[in-house]
Design a protein around this motif. Structure first.
Motif, PDB file in Angstrom:
ATOM      1  N   PHE A   1       0.834  -1.194   0.000  1.00  0.00           N
ATOM      2  CA  PHE A   1       0.000   0.000   0.000  1.00  0.00           C
ATOM      3  C   PHE A   1       0.873   1.251   0.000  1.00  0.00           C
ATOM      4  O   PHE A   1       0.533   2.257  -0.614  1.00  0.00           O
ATOM      5  CB  PHE A   1      -0.910  -0.038   1.232  1.00  0.00           C
TER       6      PHE A   1
ATOM      7  N   TYR B   1      -7.321  19.962 -12.601  1.00  0.00           N
ATOM      8  CA  TYR B   1      -7.860  19.889 -11.245  1.00  0.00           C
ATOM      9  C   TYR B   1      -7.921  18.440 -10.772  1.00  0.00           C
ATOM     10  O   TYR B   1      -7.626  18.133  -9.621  1.00  0.00           O
ATOM     11  CB  TYR B   1      -9.254  20.514 -11.205  1.00  0.00           C
ATOM     12  N   PHE B   2      -8.298  17.579 -11.679  1.00  0.00           N
ATOM     13  CA  PHE B   2      -8.390  16.148 -11.385  1.00  0.00           C
ATOM     14  C   PHE B   2      -7.050  15.627 -10.868  1.00  0.00           C
ATOM     15  O   PHE B   2      -6.954  15.035  -9.801  1.00  0.00           O
ATOM     16  CB  PHE B   2      -8.770  15.459 -12.698  1.00  0.00           C
TER      17      PHE B   2
ATOM     18  N   GLU C   1      -5.928  16.889  -7.473  1.00  0.00           N
ATOM     19  CA  GLU C   1      -6.471  16.182  -6.321  1.00  0.00           C
ATOM     20  C   GLU C   1      -5.911  14.768  -6.221  1.00  0.00           C
ATOM     21  O   GLU C   1      -5.757  14.242  -5.128  1.00  0.00           O
ATOM     22  CB  GLU C   1      -7.992  16.107  -6.425  1.00  0.00           C
ATOM     23  N   VAL C   2      -5.634  14.145  -7.356  1.00  0.00           N
ATOM     24  CA  VAL C   2      -5.123  12.775  -7.329  1.00  0.00           C
ATOM     25  C   VAL C   2      -3.791  12.723  -6.600  1.00  0.00           C
ATOM     26  O   VAL C   2      -3.479  11.767  -5.901  1.00  0.00           O
ATOM     27  CB  VAL C   2      -4.992  12.216  -8.758  1.00  0.00           C
TER      28      VAL C   2
ATOM     29  N   VAL D   1      -4.554  12.825  -2.363  1.00  0.00           N
ATOM     30  CA  VAL D   1      -5.076  11.754  -1.507  1.00  0.00           C
ATOM     31  C   VAL D   1      -3.997  10.742  -1.124  1.00  0.00           C
ATOM     32  O   VAL D   1      -3.832  10.429   0.057  1.00  0.00           O
ATOM     33  CB  VAL D   1      -6.274  11.071  -2.191  1.00  0.00           C
TER      34      VAL D   1
ATOM     35  N   TYR E   1      -1.816  12.191   1.409  1.00  0.00           N
ATOM     36  CA  TYR E   1      -2.468  12.186   2.715  1.00  0.00           C
ATOM     37  C   TYR E   1      -2.262  10.837   3.411  1.00  0.00           C
ATOM     38  O   TYR E   1      -1.931  10.769   4.592  1.00  0.00           O
ATOM     39  CB  TYR E   1      -3.958  12.484   2.540  1.00  0.00           C
ATOM     40  N   PHE E   2      -2.428   9.769   2.649  1.00  0.00           N
ATOM     41  CA  PHE E   2      -2.237   8.441   3.243  1.00  0.00           C
ATOM     42  C   PHE E   2      -0.782   8.241   3.662  1.00  0.00           C
ATOM     43  O   PHE E   2      -0.510   7.675   4.721  1.00  0.00           O
ATOM     44  CB  PHE E   2      -2.647   7.346   2.261  1.00  0.00           C
TER      45      PHE E   2
ATOM     46  N   ARG F   1      -1.490  12.416  12.458  1.00  0.00           N
ATOM     47  CA  ARG F   1      -2.889  12.655  12.087  1.00  0.00           C
ATOM     48  C   ARG F   1      -3.153  14.142  11.942  1.00  0.00           C
ATOM     49  O   ARG F   1      -3.751  14.582  10.968  1.00  0.00           O
ATOM     50  CB  ARG F   1      -3.824  12.059  13.139  1.00  0.00           C
TER      51      ARG F   1
ATOM     52  N   TYR G   1      -4.257  15.944   8.428  1.00  0.00           N
ATOM     53  CA  TYR G   1      -5.496  16.727   8.277  1.00  0.00           C
ATOM     54  C   TYR G   1      -5.194  18.118   7.772  1.00  0.00           C
ATOM     55  O   TYR G   1      -5.839  18.638   6.881  1.00  0.00           O
ATOM     56  CB  TYR G   1      -6.196  16.916   9.619  1.00  0.00           C
TER      57      TYR G   1
ATOM     58  N   PHE H   1      -4.225  18.252   4.168  1.00  0.00           N
ATOM     59  CA  PHE H   1      -5.336  17.988   3.258  1.00  0.00           C
ATOM     60  C   PHE H   1      -6.311  19.166   3.242  1.00  0.00           C
ATOM     61  O   PHE H   1      -6.724  19.632   2.174  1.00  0.00           O
ATOM     62  CB  PHE H   1      -6.057  16.713   3.692  1.00  0.00           C
ATOM     63  N   LEU H   2      -6.650  19.673   4.421  1.00  0.00           N
ATOM     64  CA  LEU H   2      -7.670  20.728   4.473  1.00  0.00           C
ATOM     65  C   LEU H   2      -7.175  22.003   3.806  1.00  0.00           C
ATOM     66  O   LEU H   2      -7.907  22.631   3.045  1.00  0.00           O
ATOM     67  CB  LEU H   2      -8.071  21.008   5.914  1.00  0.00           C
TER      68      LEU H   2
ATOM     69  N   GLN I   1      -7.078  21.431   0.051  1.00  0.00           N
ATOM     70  CA  GLN I   1      -8.405  21.235  -0.505  1.00  0.00           C
ATOM     71  C   GLN I   1      -9.159  22.561  -0.569  1.00  0.00           C
ATOM     72  O   GLN I   1      -9.860  22.829  -1.535  1.00  0.00           O
ATOM     73  CB  GLN I   1      -9.162  20.212   0.340  1.00  0.00           C
ATOM     74  N   ALA I   2      -8.986  23.390   0.474  1.00  0.00           N
ATOM     75  CA  ALA I   2      -9.663  24.688   0.461  1.00  0.00           C
ATOM     76  C   ALA I   2      -9.203  25.486  -0.751  1.00  0.00           C
ATOM     77  O   ALA I   2     -10.017  26.043  -1.493  1.00  0.00           O
ATOM     78  CB  ALA I   2      -9.372  25.447   1.748  1.00  0.00           C
TER      79      ALA I   2
END
Lengths: 488, 479
Positions: A113, A138-139, A142-143, A146, A149-150, A161, A165, A168-169, A172-173
């Motif tokens: 993973f 944009y796609f 975002e790809v 994620v 983030y993991f 953690r 967060y 990501f936040l 993403q904003a």
């Protein structure tokens, strides 16, 4: 088609890593290594092929590949390659290989993973650098988010953690505001021409009203400034960088930040030239503040990775300063800075990872006198610290020098301010070196110097930074066409 | 009624007959397994009936119904959701309830009610559909009568739904007083002719209370979290998908026939409700430790998003809403499917603690659940992103900047709690409790297959939405 393959290699490789990990724990890292090496080989081949076409004589686009994706909304799968994308892709795969190598022994669990996420992040980054359809851009934007983030939230350090967060936040904003801007541009274009299209080359000729354009540009700029990061929006960066695993920090500092710079150069400057000009002085001010503020905070850190993270804030200030100086020489400097910062800061993060593996700490107060135990690592660290503070002969010097020359003609006052940053960078870099490798030895346990794998990584990075420092001309030639078109 | 009209209503008649058939099966003392399989086959029969009649559409059955592409689209979603709920119910109820058979009667009846809503063009059929749906839901929610939560939430739903029905009737009465008709078309005509529409606006405003209640929109959302928590997991999935699809469909149809966007007052009321739902739903979900409550609050927020697509009142908005409902129902069904599978005899798997480190024990369920949460958060590669994109597009097209900005900001807030669930799933494992599998493996396998299919559907809709969008367009054009 070759661009599709570049991304597909990483995506397929990542998926294979995950699937085959159940049979053998060693498979994933070898698959990941093969995928990134294959990518680099492809890139070098492309680079040789288009070596002489970047000087602005012919079309600045080397490859243009377009497929229909969601025709109902005018969305196409449109990839294109020019000199700028090419050097950035080269950097991506170079650092990609290193990120696989530096996680070779660091990752103890869930190998499959892990490498899946690593390769998918790289795929997202590649996609960002070549996507010429704003929806697709944009796609990919975002790809790449994620899996990163993991990477932080599963394999990170104790405070992972919170860091993941925040990372990501923040992004993403910014990303969602950019999406709004993209949509606004799309509908304005459709109103003006009757054609619904997200294609970059179509939208280039859209001219929204002056005030609308300003707001739309702000949406784009916000996303990129969060990513770059520019000082008021930088607070995710030290957390994410310090908590991420070594490869994560390497990719964050070396590549993810560069997507912000790339976005400004590719989209903000070309889609909204007048508005960007009008905003130029403020952006340069933010850049200069970033340079000084990052340097100050770097000087105060005791956590090695946090310290290096703040140096990134400082170096990215130069990027912003150079971009909004709007002249060719500064823009060349920006692209050099993107490359050399990727290499030098990447190297420092790799070094921090090696130290962490041996000492199990990132606190520089618990280090000291490591040179005697690990002379080779000390030497390498010295080189990259010097690169970071801008010593001539190493790549960063060329970059910062070009940016400052270019910026001087745009705003002398701000350039003077920015130049002060070079002095502070010497302060933090020398302090770091002093605390970690020099001084009285505090660690008594026997320490191993670099092994073969680490040697390979460090030599590759060293060669990279020296070659860029001595022979920057090929890069400058490669992006000449792009830069020329931008500045006009 | 002529033969064609009868044919058009065939799927609904089959649906009604199915509940009768289940009663007969129970009378013959058939086992739960037989009833489950029979129910599944009858649901297939309904779909077959829809397939069979699709060329004869649109058919109007005056004055109560019109069976057109719009109705068929939403009925299709309802039937497929019901099938998924029915599948998850087997494992869930077989373990807990000595007498799970009557459950299927109620399930079919509630589905019939929701399906009726999608084809209503008259207040009477609207009201009957809504009541059939609500009355079945009272019993469904409190079905596990030994649990305190279930009875409490059943009561709560009963009282509030009864009040909201009263509001609905009052609103209808006011509109009837103004226009002299209860048919949507006639209402539209007579308000077009008459100049003042105070009574109509008032009547519709009062109806909004009832609709807001059914869709759990702020400020009528107070039941949502409790009922979501107290109801058995498959029933919660049913409330979250079937019942809301039905009510939203009738709202859309009514809005389209009376051309609601021409009343600025109504539109501003709806945009306030939408923004309040987005903000309140997302904020309340932030600190939830109970995953069913969390889904309850998140559904409030999601219907706020959905209203943003409803506001423009144009074709793009309806398309966006239909796509959003499709993506949202698949996601929710998968989430509650996972919850049902993980639930034990004594307690539903609702505490977030149970999910800690699930990745190590149940990689497949974890993958399904994380994709669902990423989809709810609107991350690319999943259907949720495309759905949210369509909504944003329809909002931006109409320059609805305020609701759109609220949508963007609140979905960043919402991302926090979705990420919280995801990072719990991947955290280091702590508890080791696993559910003992006592049932025939066939049902586990089919449930897992259903979940995986839903996950793949989310990917498919997220990467190649073109086909689905075209399909929705084609359906909406049949009118």
């Amino acid at each position: 088609m070759i661009l599709v393959w570049l991304i597909a290699i990483l995506l397929i490789g990542g998926t294979l890593c995950w699937l085959l990990a159940q049979w053998n724990k060693v498979f994933p890292k070898w698959i990941a290594l093969c995928a990134t090496v294959a990518g680099l080989v492809l890139m070098v081949w492309l680079c040789l092929q288009y070596k002489n076409s970047g000087d602005g004589a012919g079309s600045e686009w080397f490859i243009n590949y377009r497929l229909s994706w969601i025709p109902a909304f005018g969305i196409s799968f449109h990839l294109a390659l020019d000199g700028l994308s090419l050097v950035l892709l080269l950097l991506t795969f170079f650092l990609g290989i290193l990120s696989v190598l530096c996680s070779w022994n660091e990752i103890k669990e869930k190998h499959g993973f892990y490498f899946f996420n690593l390769l998918w992040t790289l795929a997202g980054i590649c996609g960002v650098f070549v996507a010429m359809d704003l929806f697709l851009f944009y796609f990919f934007w975002e790809v790449m988010l994620v899996p990163m983030y993991f990477l932080i939230s599963i394999w990170g350090d104790t405070n992972r953690r919170y860091a993941s967060y925040k990372f990501f936040l923040f992004t993403q904003a910014g990303g969602l505001l950019m999406l709004l801007s993209i949509l606004a541009l799309y509908f304005i274009h459709a109103q003006q021409t009757g054609i619904y299209s997200f294609d970059y080359f179509d939208l280039l000729h859209t001219s929204p009203g002056a005030s609308t354009a300003k707001w739309i540009m702000m949406g784009f700029l916000f996303a990129f400034m969060v990513k770059l990061p520019v000082v008021p929006f930088h607070s995710w960066l030290p957390d994410a960088h310090s908590e991420a695993p070594t490869a994560g920090s390497l990719i964050l500092a070396g590549l993810l930040l560069k997507t912000g710079a790339y976005g400004i150069i590719r989209f903000v400057l070309t889609l909204f030239p007048q508005q960007a000009q009008a905003f130029g002085w403020w952006a340069m001010l933010l850049g200069a503040i970033g340079i000084l503020y990052g340097a100050f905070l770097a000087f105060a850190q005791t956590d090695l990775k946090r310290l290096i993270a703040y140096t990134s804030v400082s170096h990215m200030g130069f990027v912003l300063l150079g971009i909004f100086a709007f002249n060719e020489i500064a823009m060349q400097g920006v692209i050099m800075q993107i490359l050399t910062h990727g290499i030098s800061t990447g190297a420092l993060f790799v070094m921090a990872g090696m130290l962490k593996e041996r000492l199990h700490t990132r606190d520089i107060n618990q280090m000291g006198g490591l040179w005697t135990a690990m002379p080779f690592m000390g030497g390498a660290a010295m080189l990259f610290t010097m690169a970071s503070l801008g010593l001539p002969m190493l790549g960063n010097f060329i970059a910062e020098f070009l940016i400052l020359i270019g910026a001087f003609s745009a705003s002398a006052a701000l350039t003077v301010l920015a130049t002060l940053g070079l002095i502070f960078s010497a302060c933090y870099a020398l302090r770091m070196m002093q605390k970690v490798f020099l001084g009285p030895a505090t660690v008594t346990a026997p320490l191993k110097d670099m092994n073969v794998r680490e040697w390979v990584m460090m030599s590759a990075l060293t060669i990279g930074i020296i070659v860029l420092g001595l022979f920057p001309q090929p890069v400058i030639d490669m992006v000449k066409g792009v830069v020329g078109a931008l500045v006009d | 009624m002529n033969e064609l009209q009868f044919e058009a209503l065939l799927p609904f008649i089959v649906l009604a007959a199915a509940s009768m058939a289940v009663i007969l099966l129970i009378a013959f003392r058939m086992s739960h397994t037989v009833i489950q399989v029979a129910a599944f086959l009858m649901a297939c029969l309904v779909i077959f009936a829809m397939w069979y009649v699709k060329d004869t559409l649109p058919q109007s059955v005056p004055p109560l119904f019109v069976v057109d592409g719009f109705g068929a689209l939403f009925t299709g979603m309802i039937i497929f959701s019901m099938m998924a709920v029915g599948l998850f119910s087997y494992i869930y109820f077989e373990e807990r309830e000595e007498n799970p058979k009557e459950y299927y009667i109620l399930l079919f009846l509630a589905t019939l009610g929701a399906a009726t809503l999608t084809i209503s063009t008259h207040f009477i059929s609207l009201f009957i559909g809504l009541e059939v749906l609500s009355v079945s839901l009272y019993a469904l929610i409190a079905y596990l009568r030994n649990r305190n939560n279930a009875v409490e939430s059943g009561m709560k739903y009963l009282v509030l739904a009864a009040v909201s029905s009263a509001f609905l009737l009052f609103g209808m009465a006011l509109i009837y007083m103004e226009t002299g008709s209860m048919e949507f078309e006639r209402i539209a005509q007579s308000i077009k002719e008459s100049s003042s529409s105070v009574l109509f606006s008032m009547g519709f405003g009062i109806m909004v209370v009832a609709i807001g209640f059914k869709l759990a929109l702020v400020p009528f959302h107070l039941w949502a979290a409790d009922v979501y928590q107290g109801a058995p997991s498959p029933v919660t999935a049913f409330i979250a998908t079937v019942s809301k699809i039905g009510v939203f469909a009738v709202l859309l149809r009514f809005a389209q026939s009376v051309n609601l966007p021409q009343y600025p007052l109504v539109i501003s009321i709806f945009s306030v409700i939408a923004m309040a739902s987005m903000i309140v739903g997302n904020l309340l979900a932030l600190r939830q430790q109970n995953i069913k409550r969390l889904m309850g609050y998140s559904s409030i927020a999601h219907f706020g998003y959905l209203l943003v697509a409803f506001l423009p009142g144009n074709a793009a908005g309806v398309e966006a809403a239909a796509f959003y409902l499709l993506a949202y129902s698949i996601t929710l069904l998968a989430v509650f499917g996972v919850i049902s599978v993980l639930s034990t005899r004594m307690k539903d798997a609702e505490d977030l603690v149970i999910y800690k480190g699930l990745f190590h024990k149940q990689p497949i369920l974890t993958a399904v659940l994380s994709i669902c949460f990423l989809s709810l958060a609107g991350i690319p590669l999943t259907a949720g992103f495309i759905a949210k994109f369509f909504i944003l597009a329809s909002g931006v097209q109409q320059n609805l900047w305020l609701p759109v900005l609220v949508l963007v900001i609140t979905s960043v807030i919402g991302l926090y709690y979705y990420l919280r669930v995801i990072s719990t799933l991947f955290a280091a494992s702590s508890s080791t409790g696993t559910t003992a599998k006592t049932l025939h493996p066939f049902f586990y396998i089919s449930t897992y297959i259903a979940l995986i299919v839903m996950m793949l559907l989310l990917f498919w809709l997220g990467i190649f939405p073109g086909r689905a969008v075209e399909g929705i367009r084609e359906f909406l054009l049949i009118r």
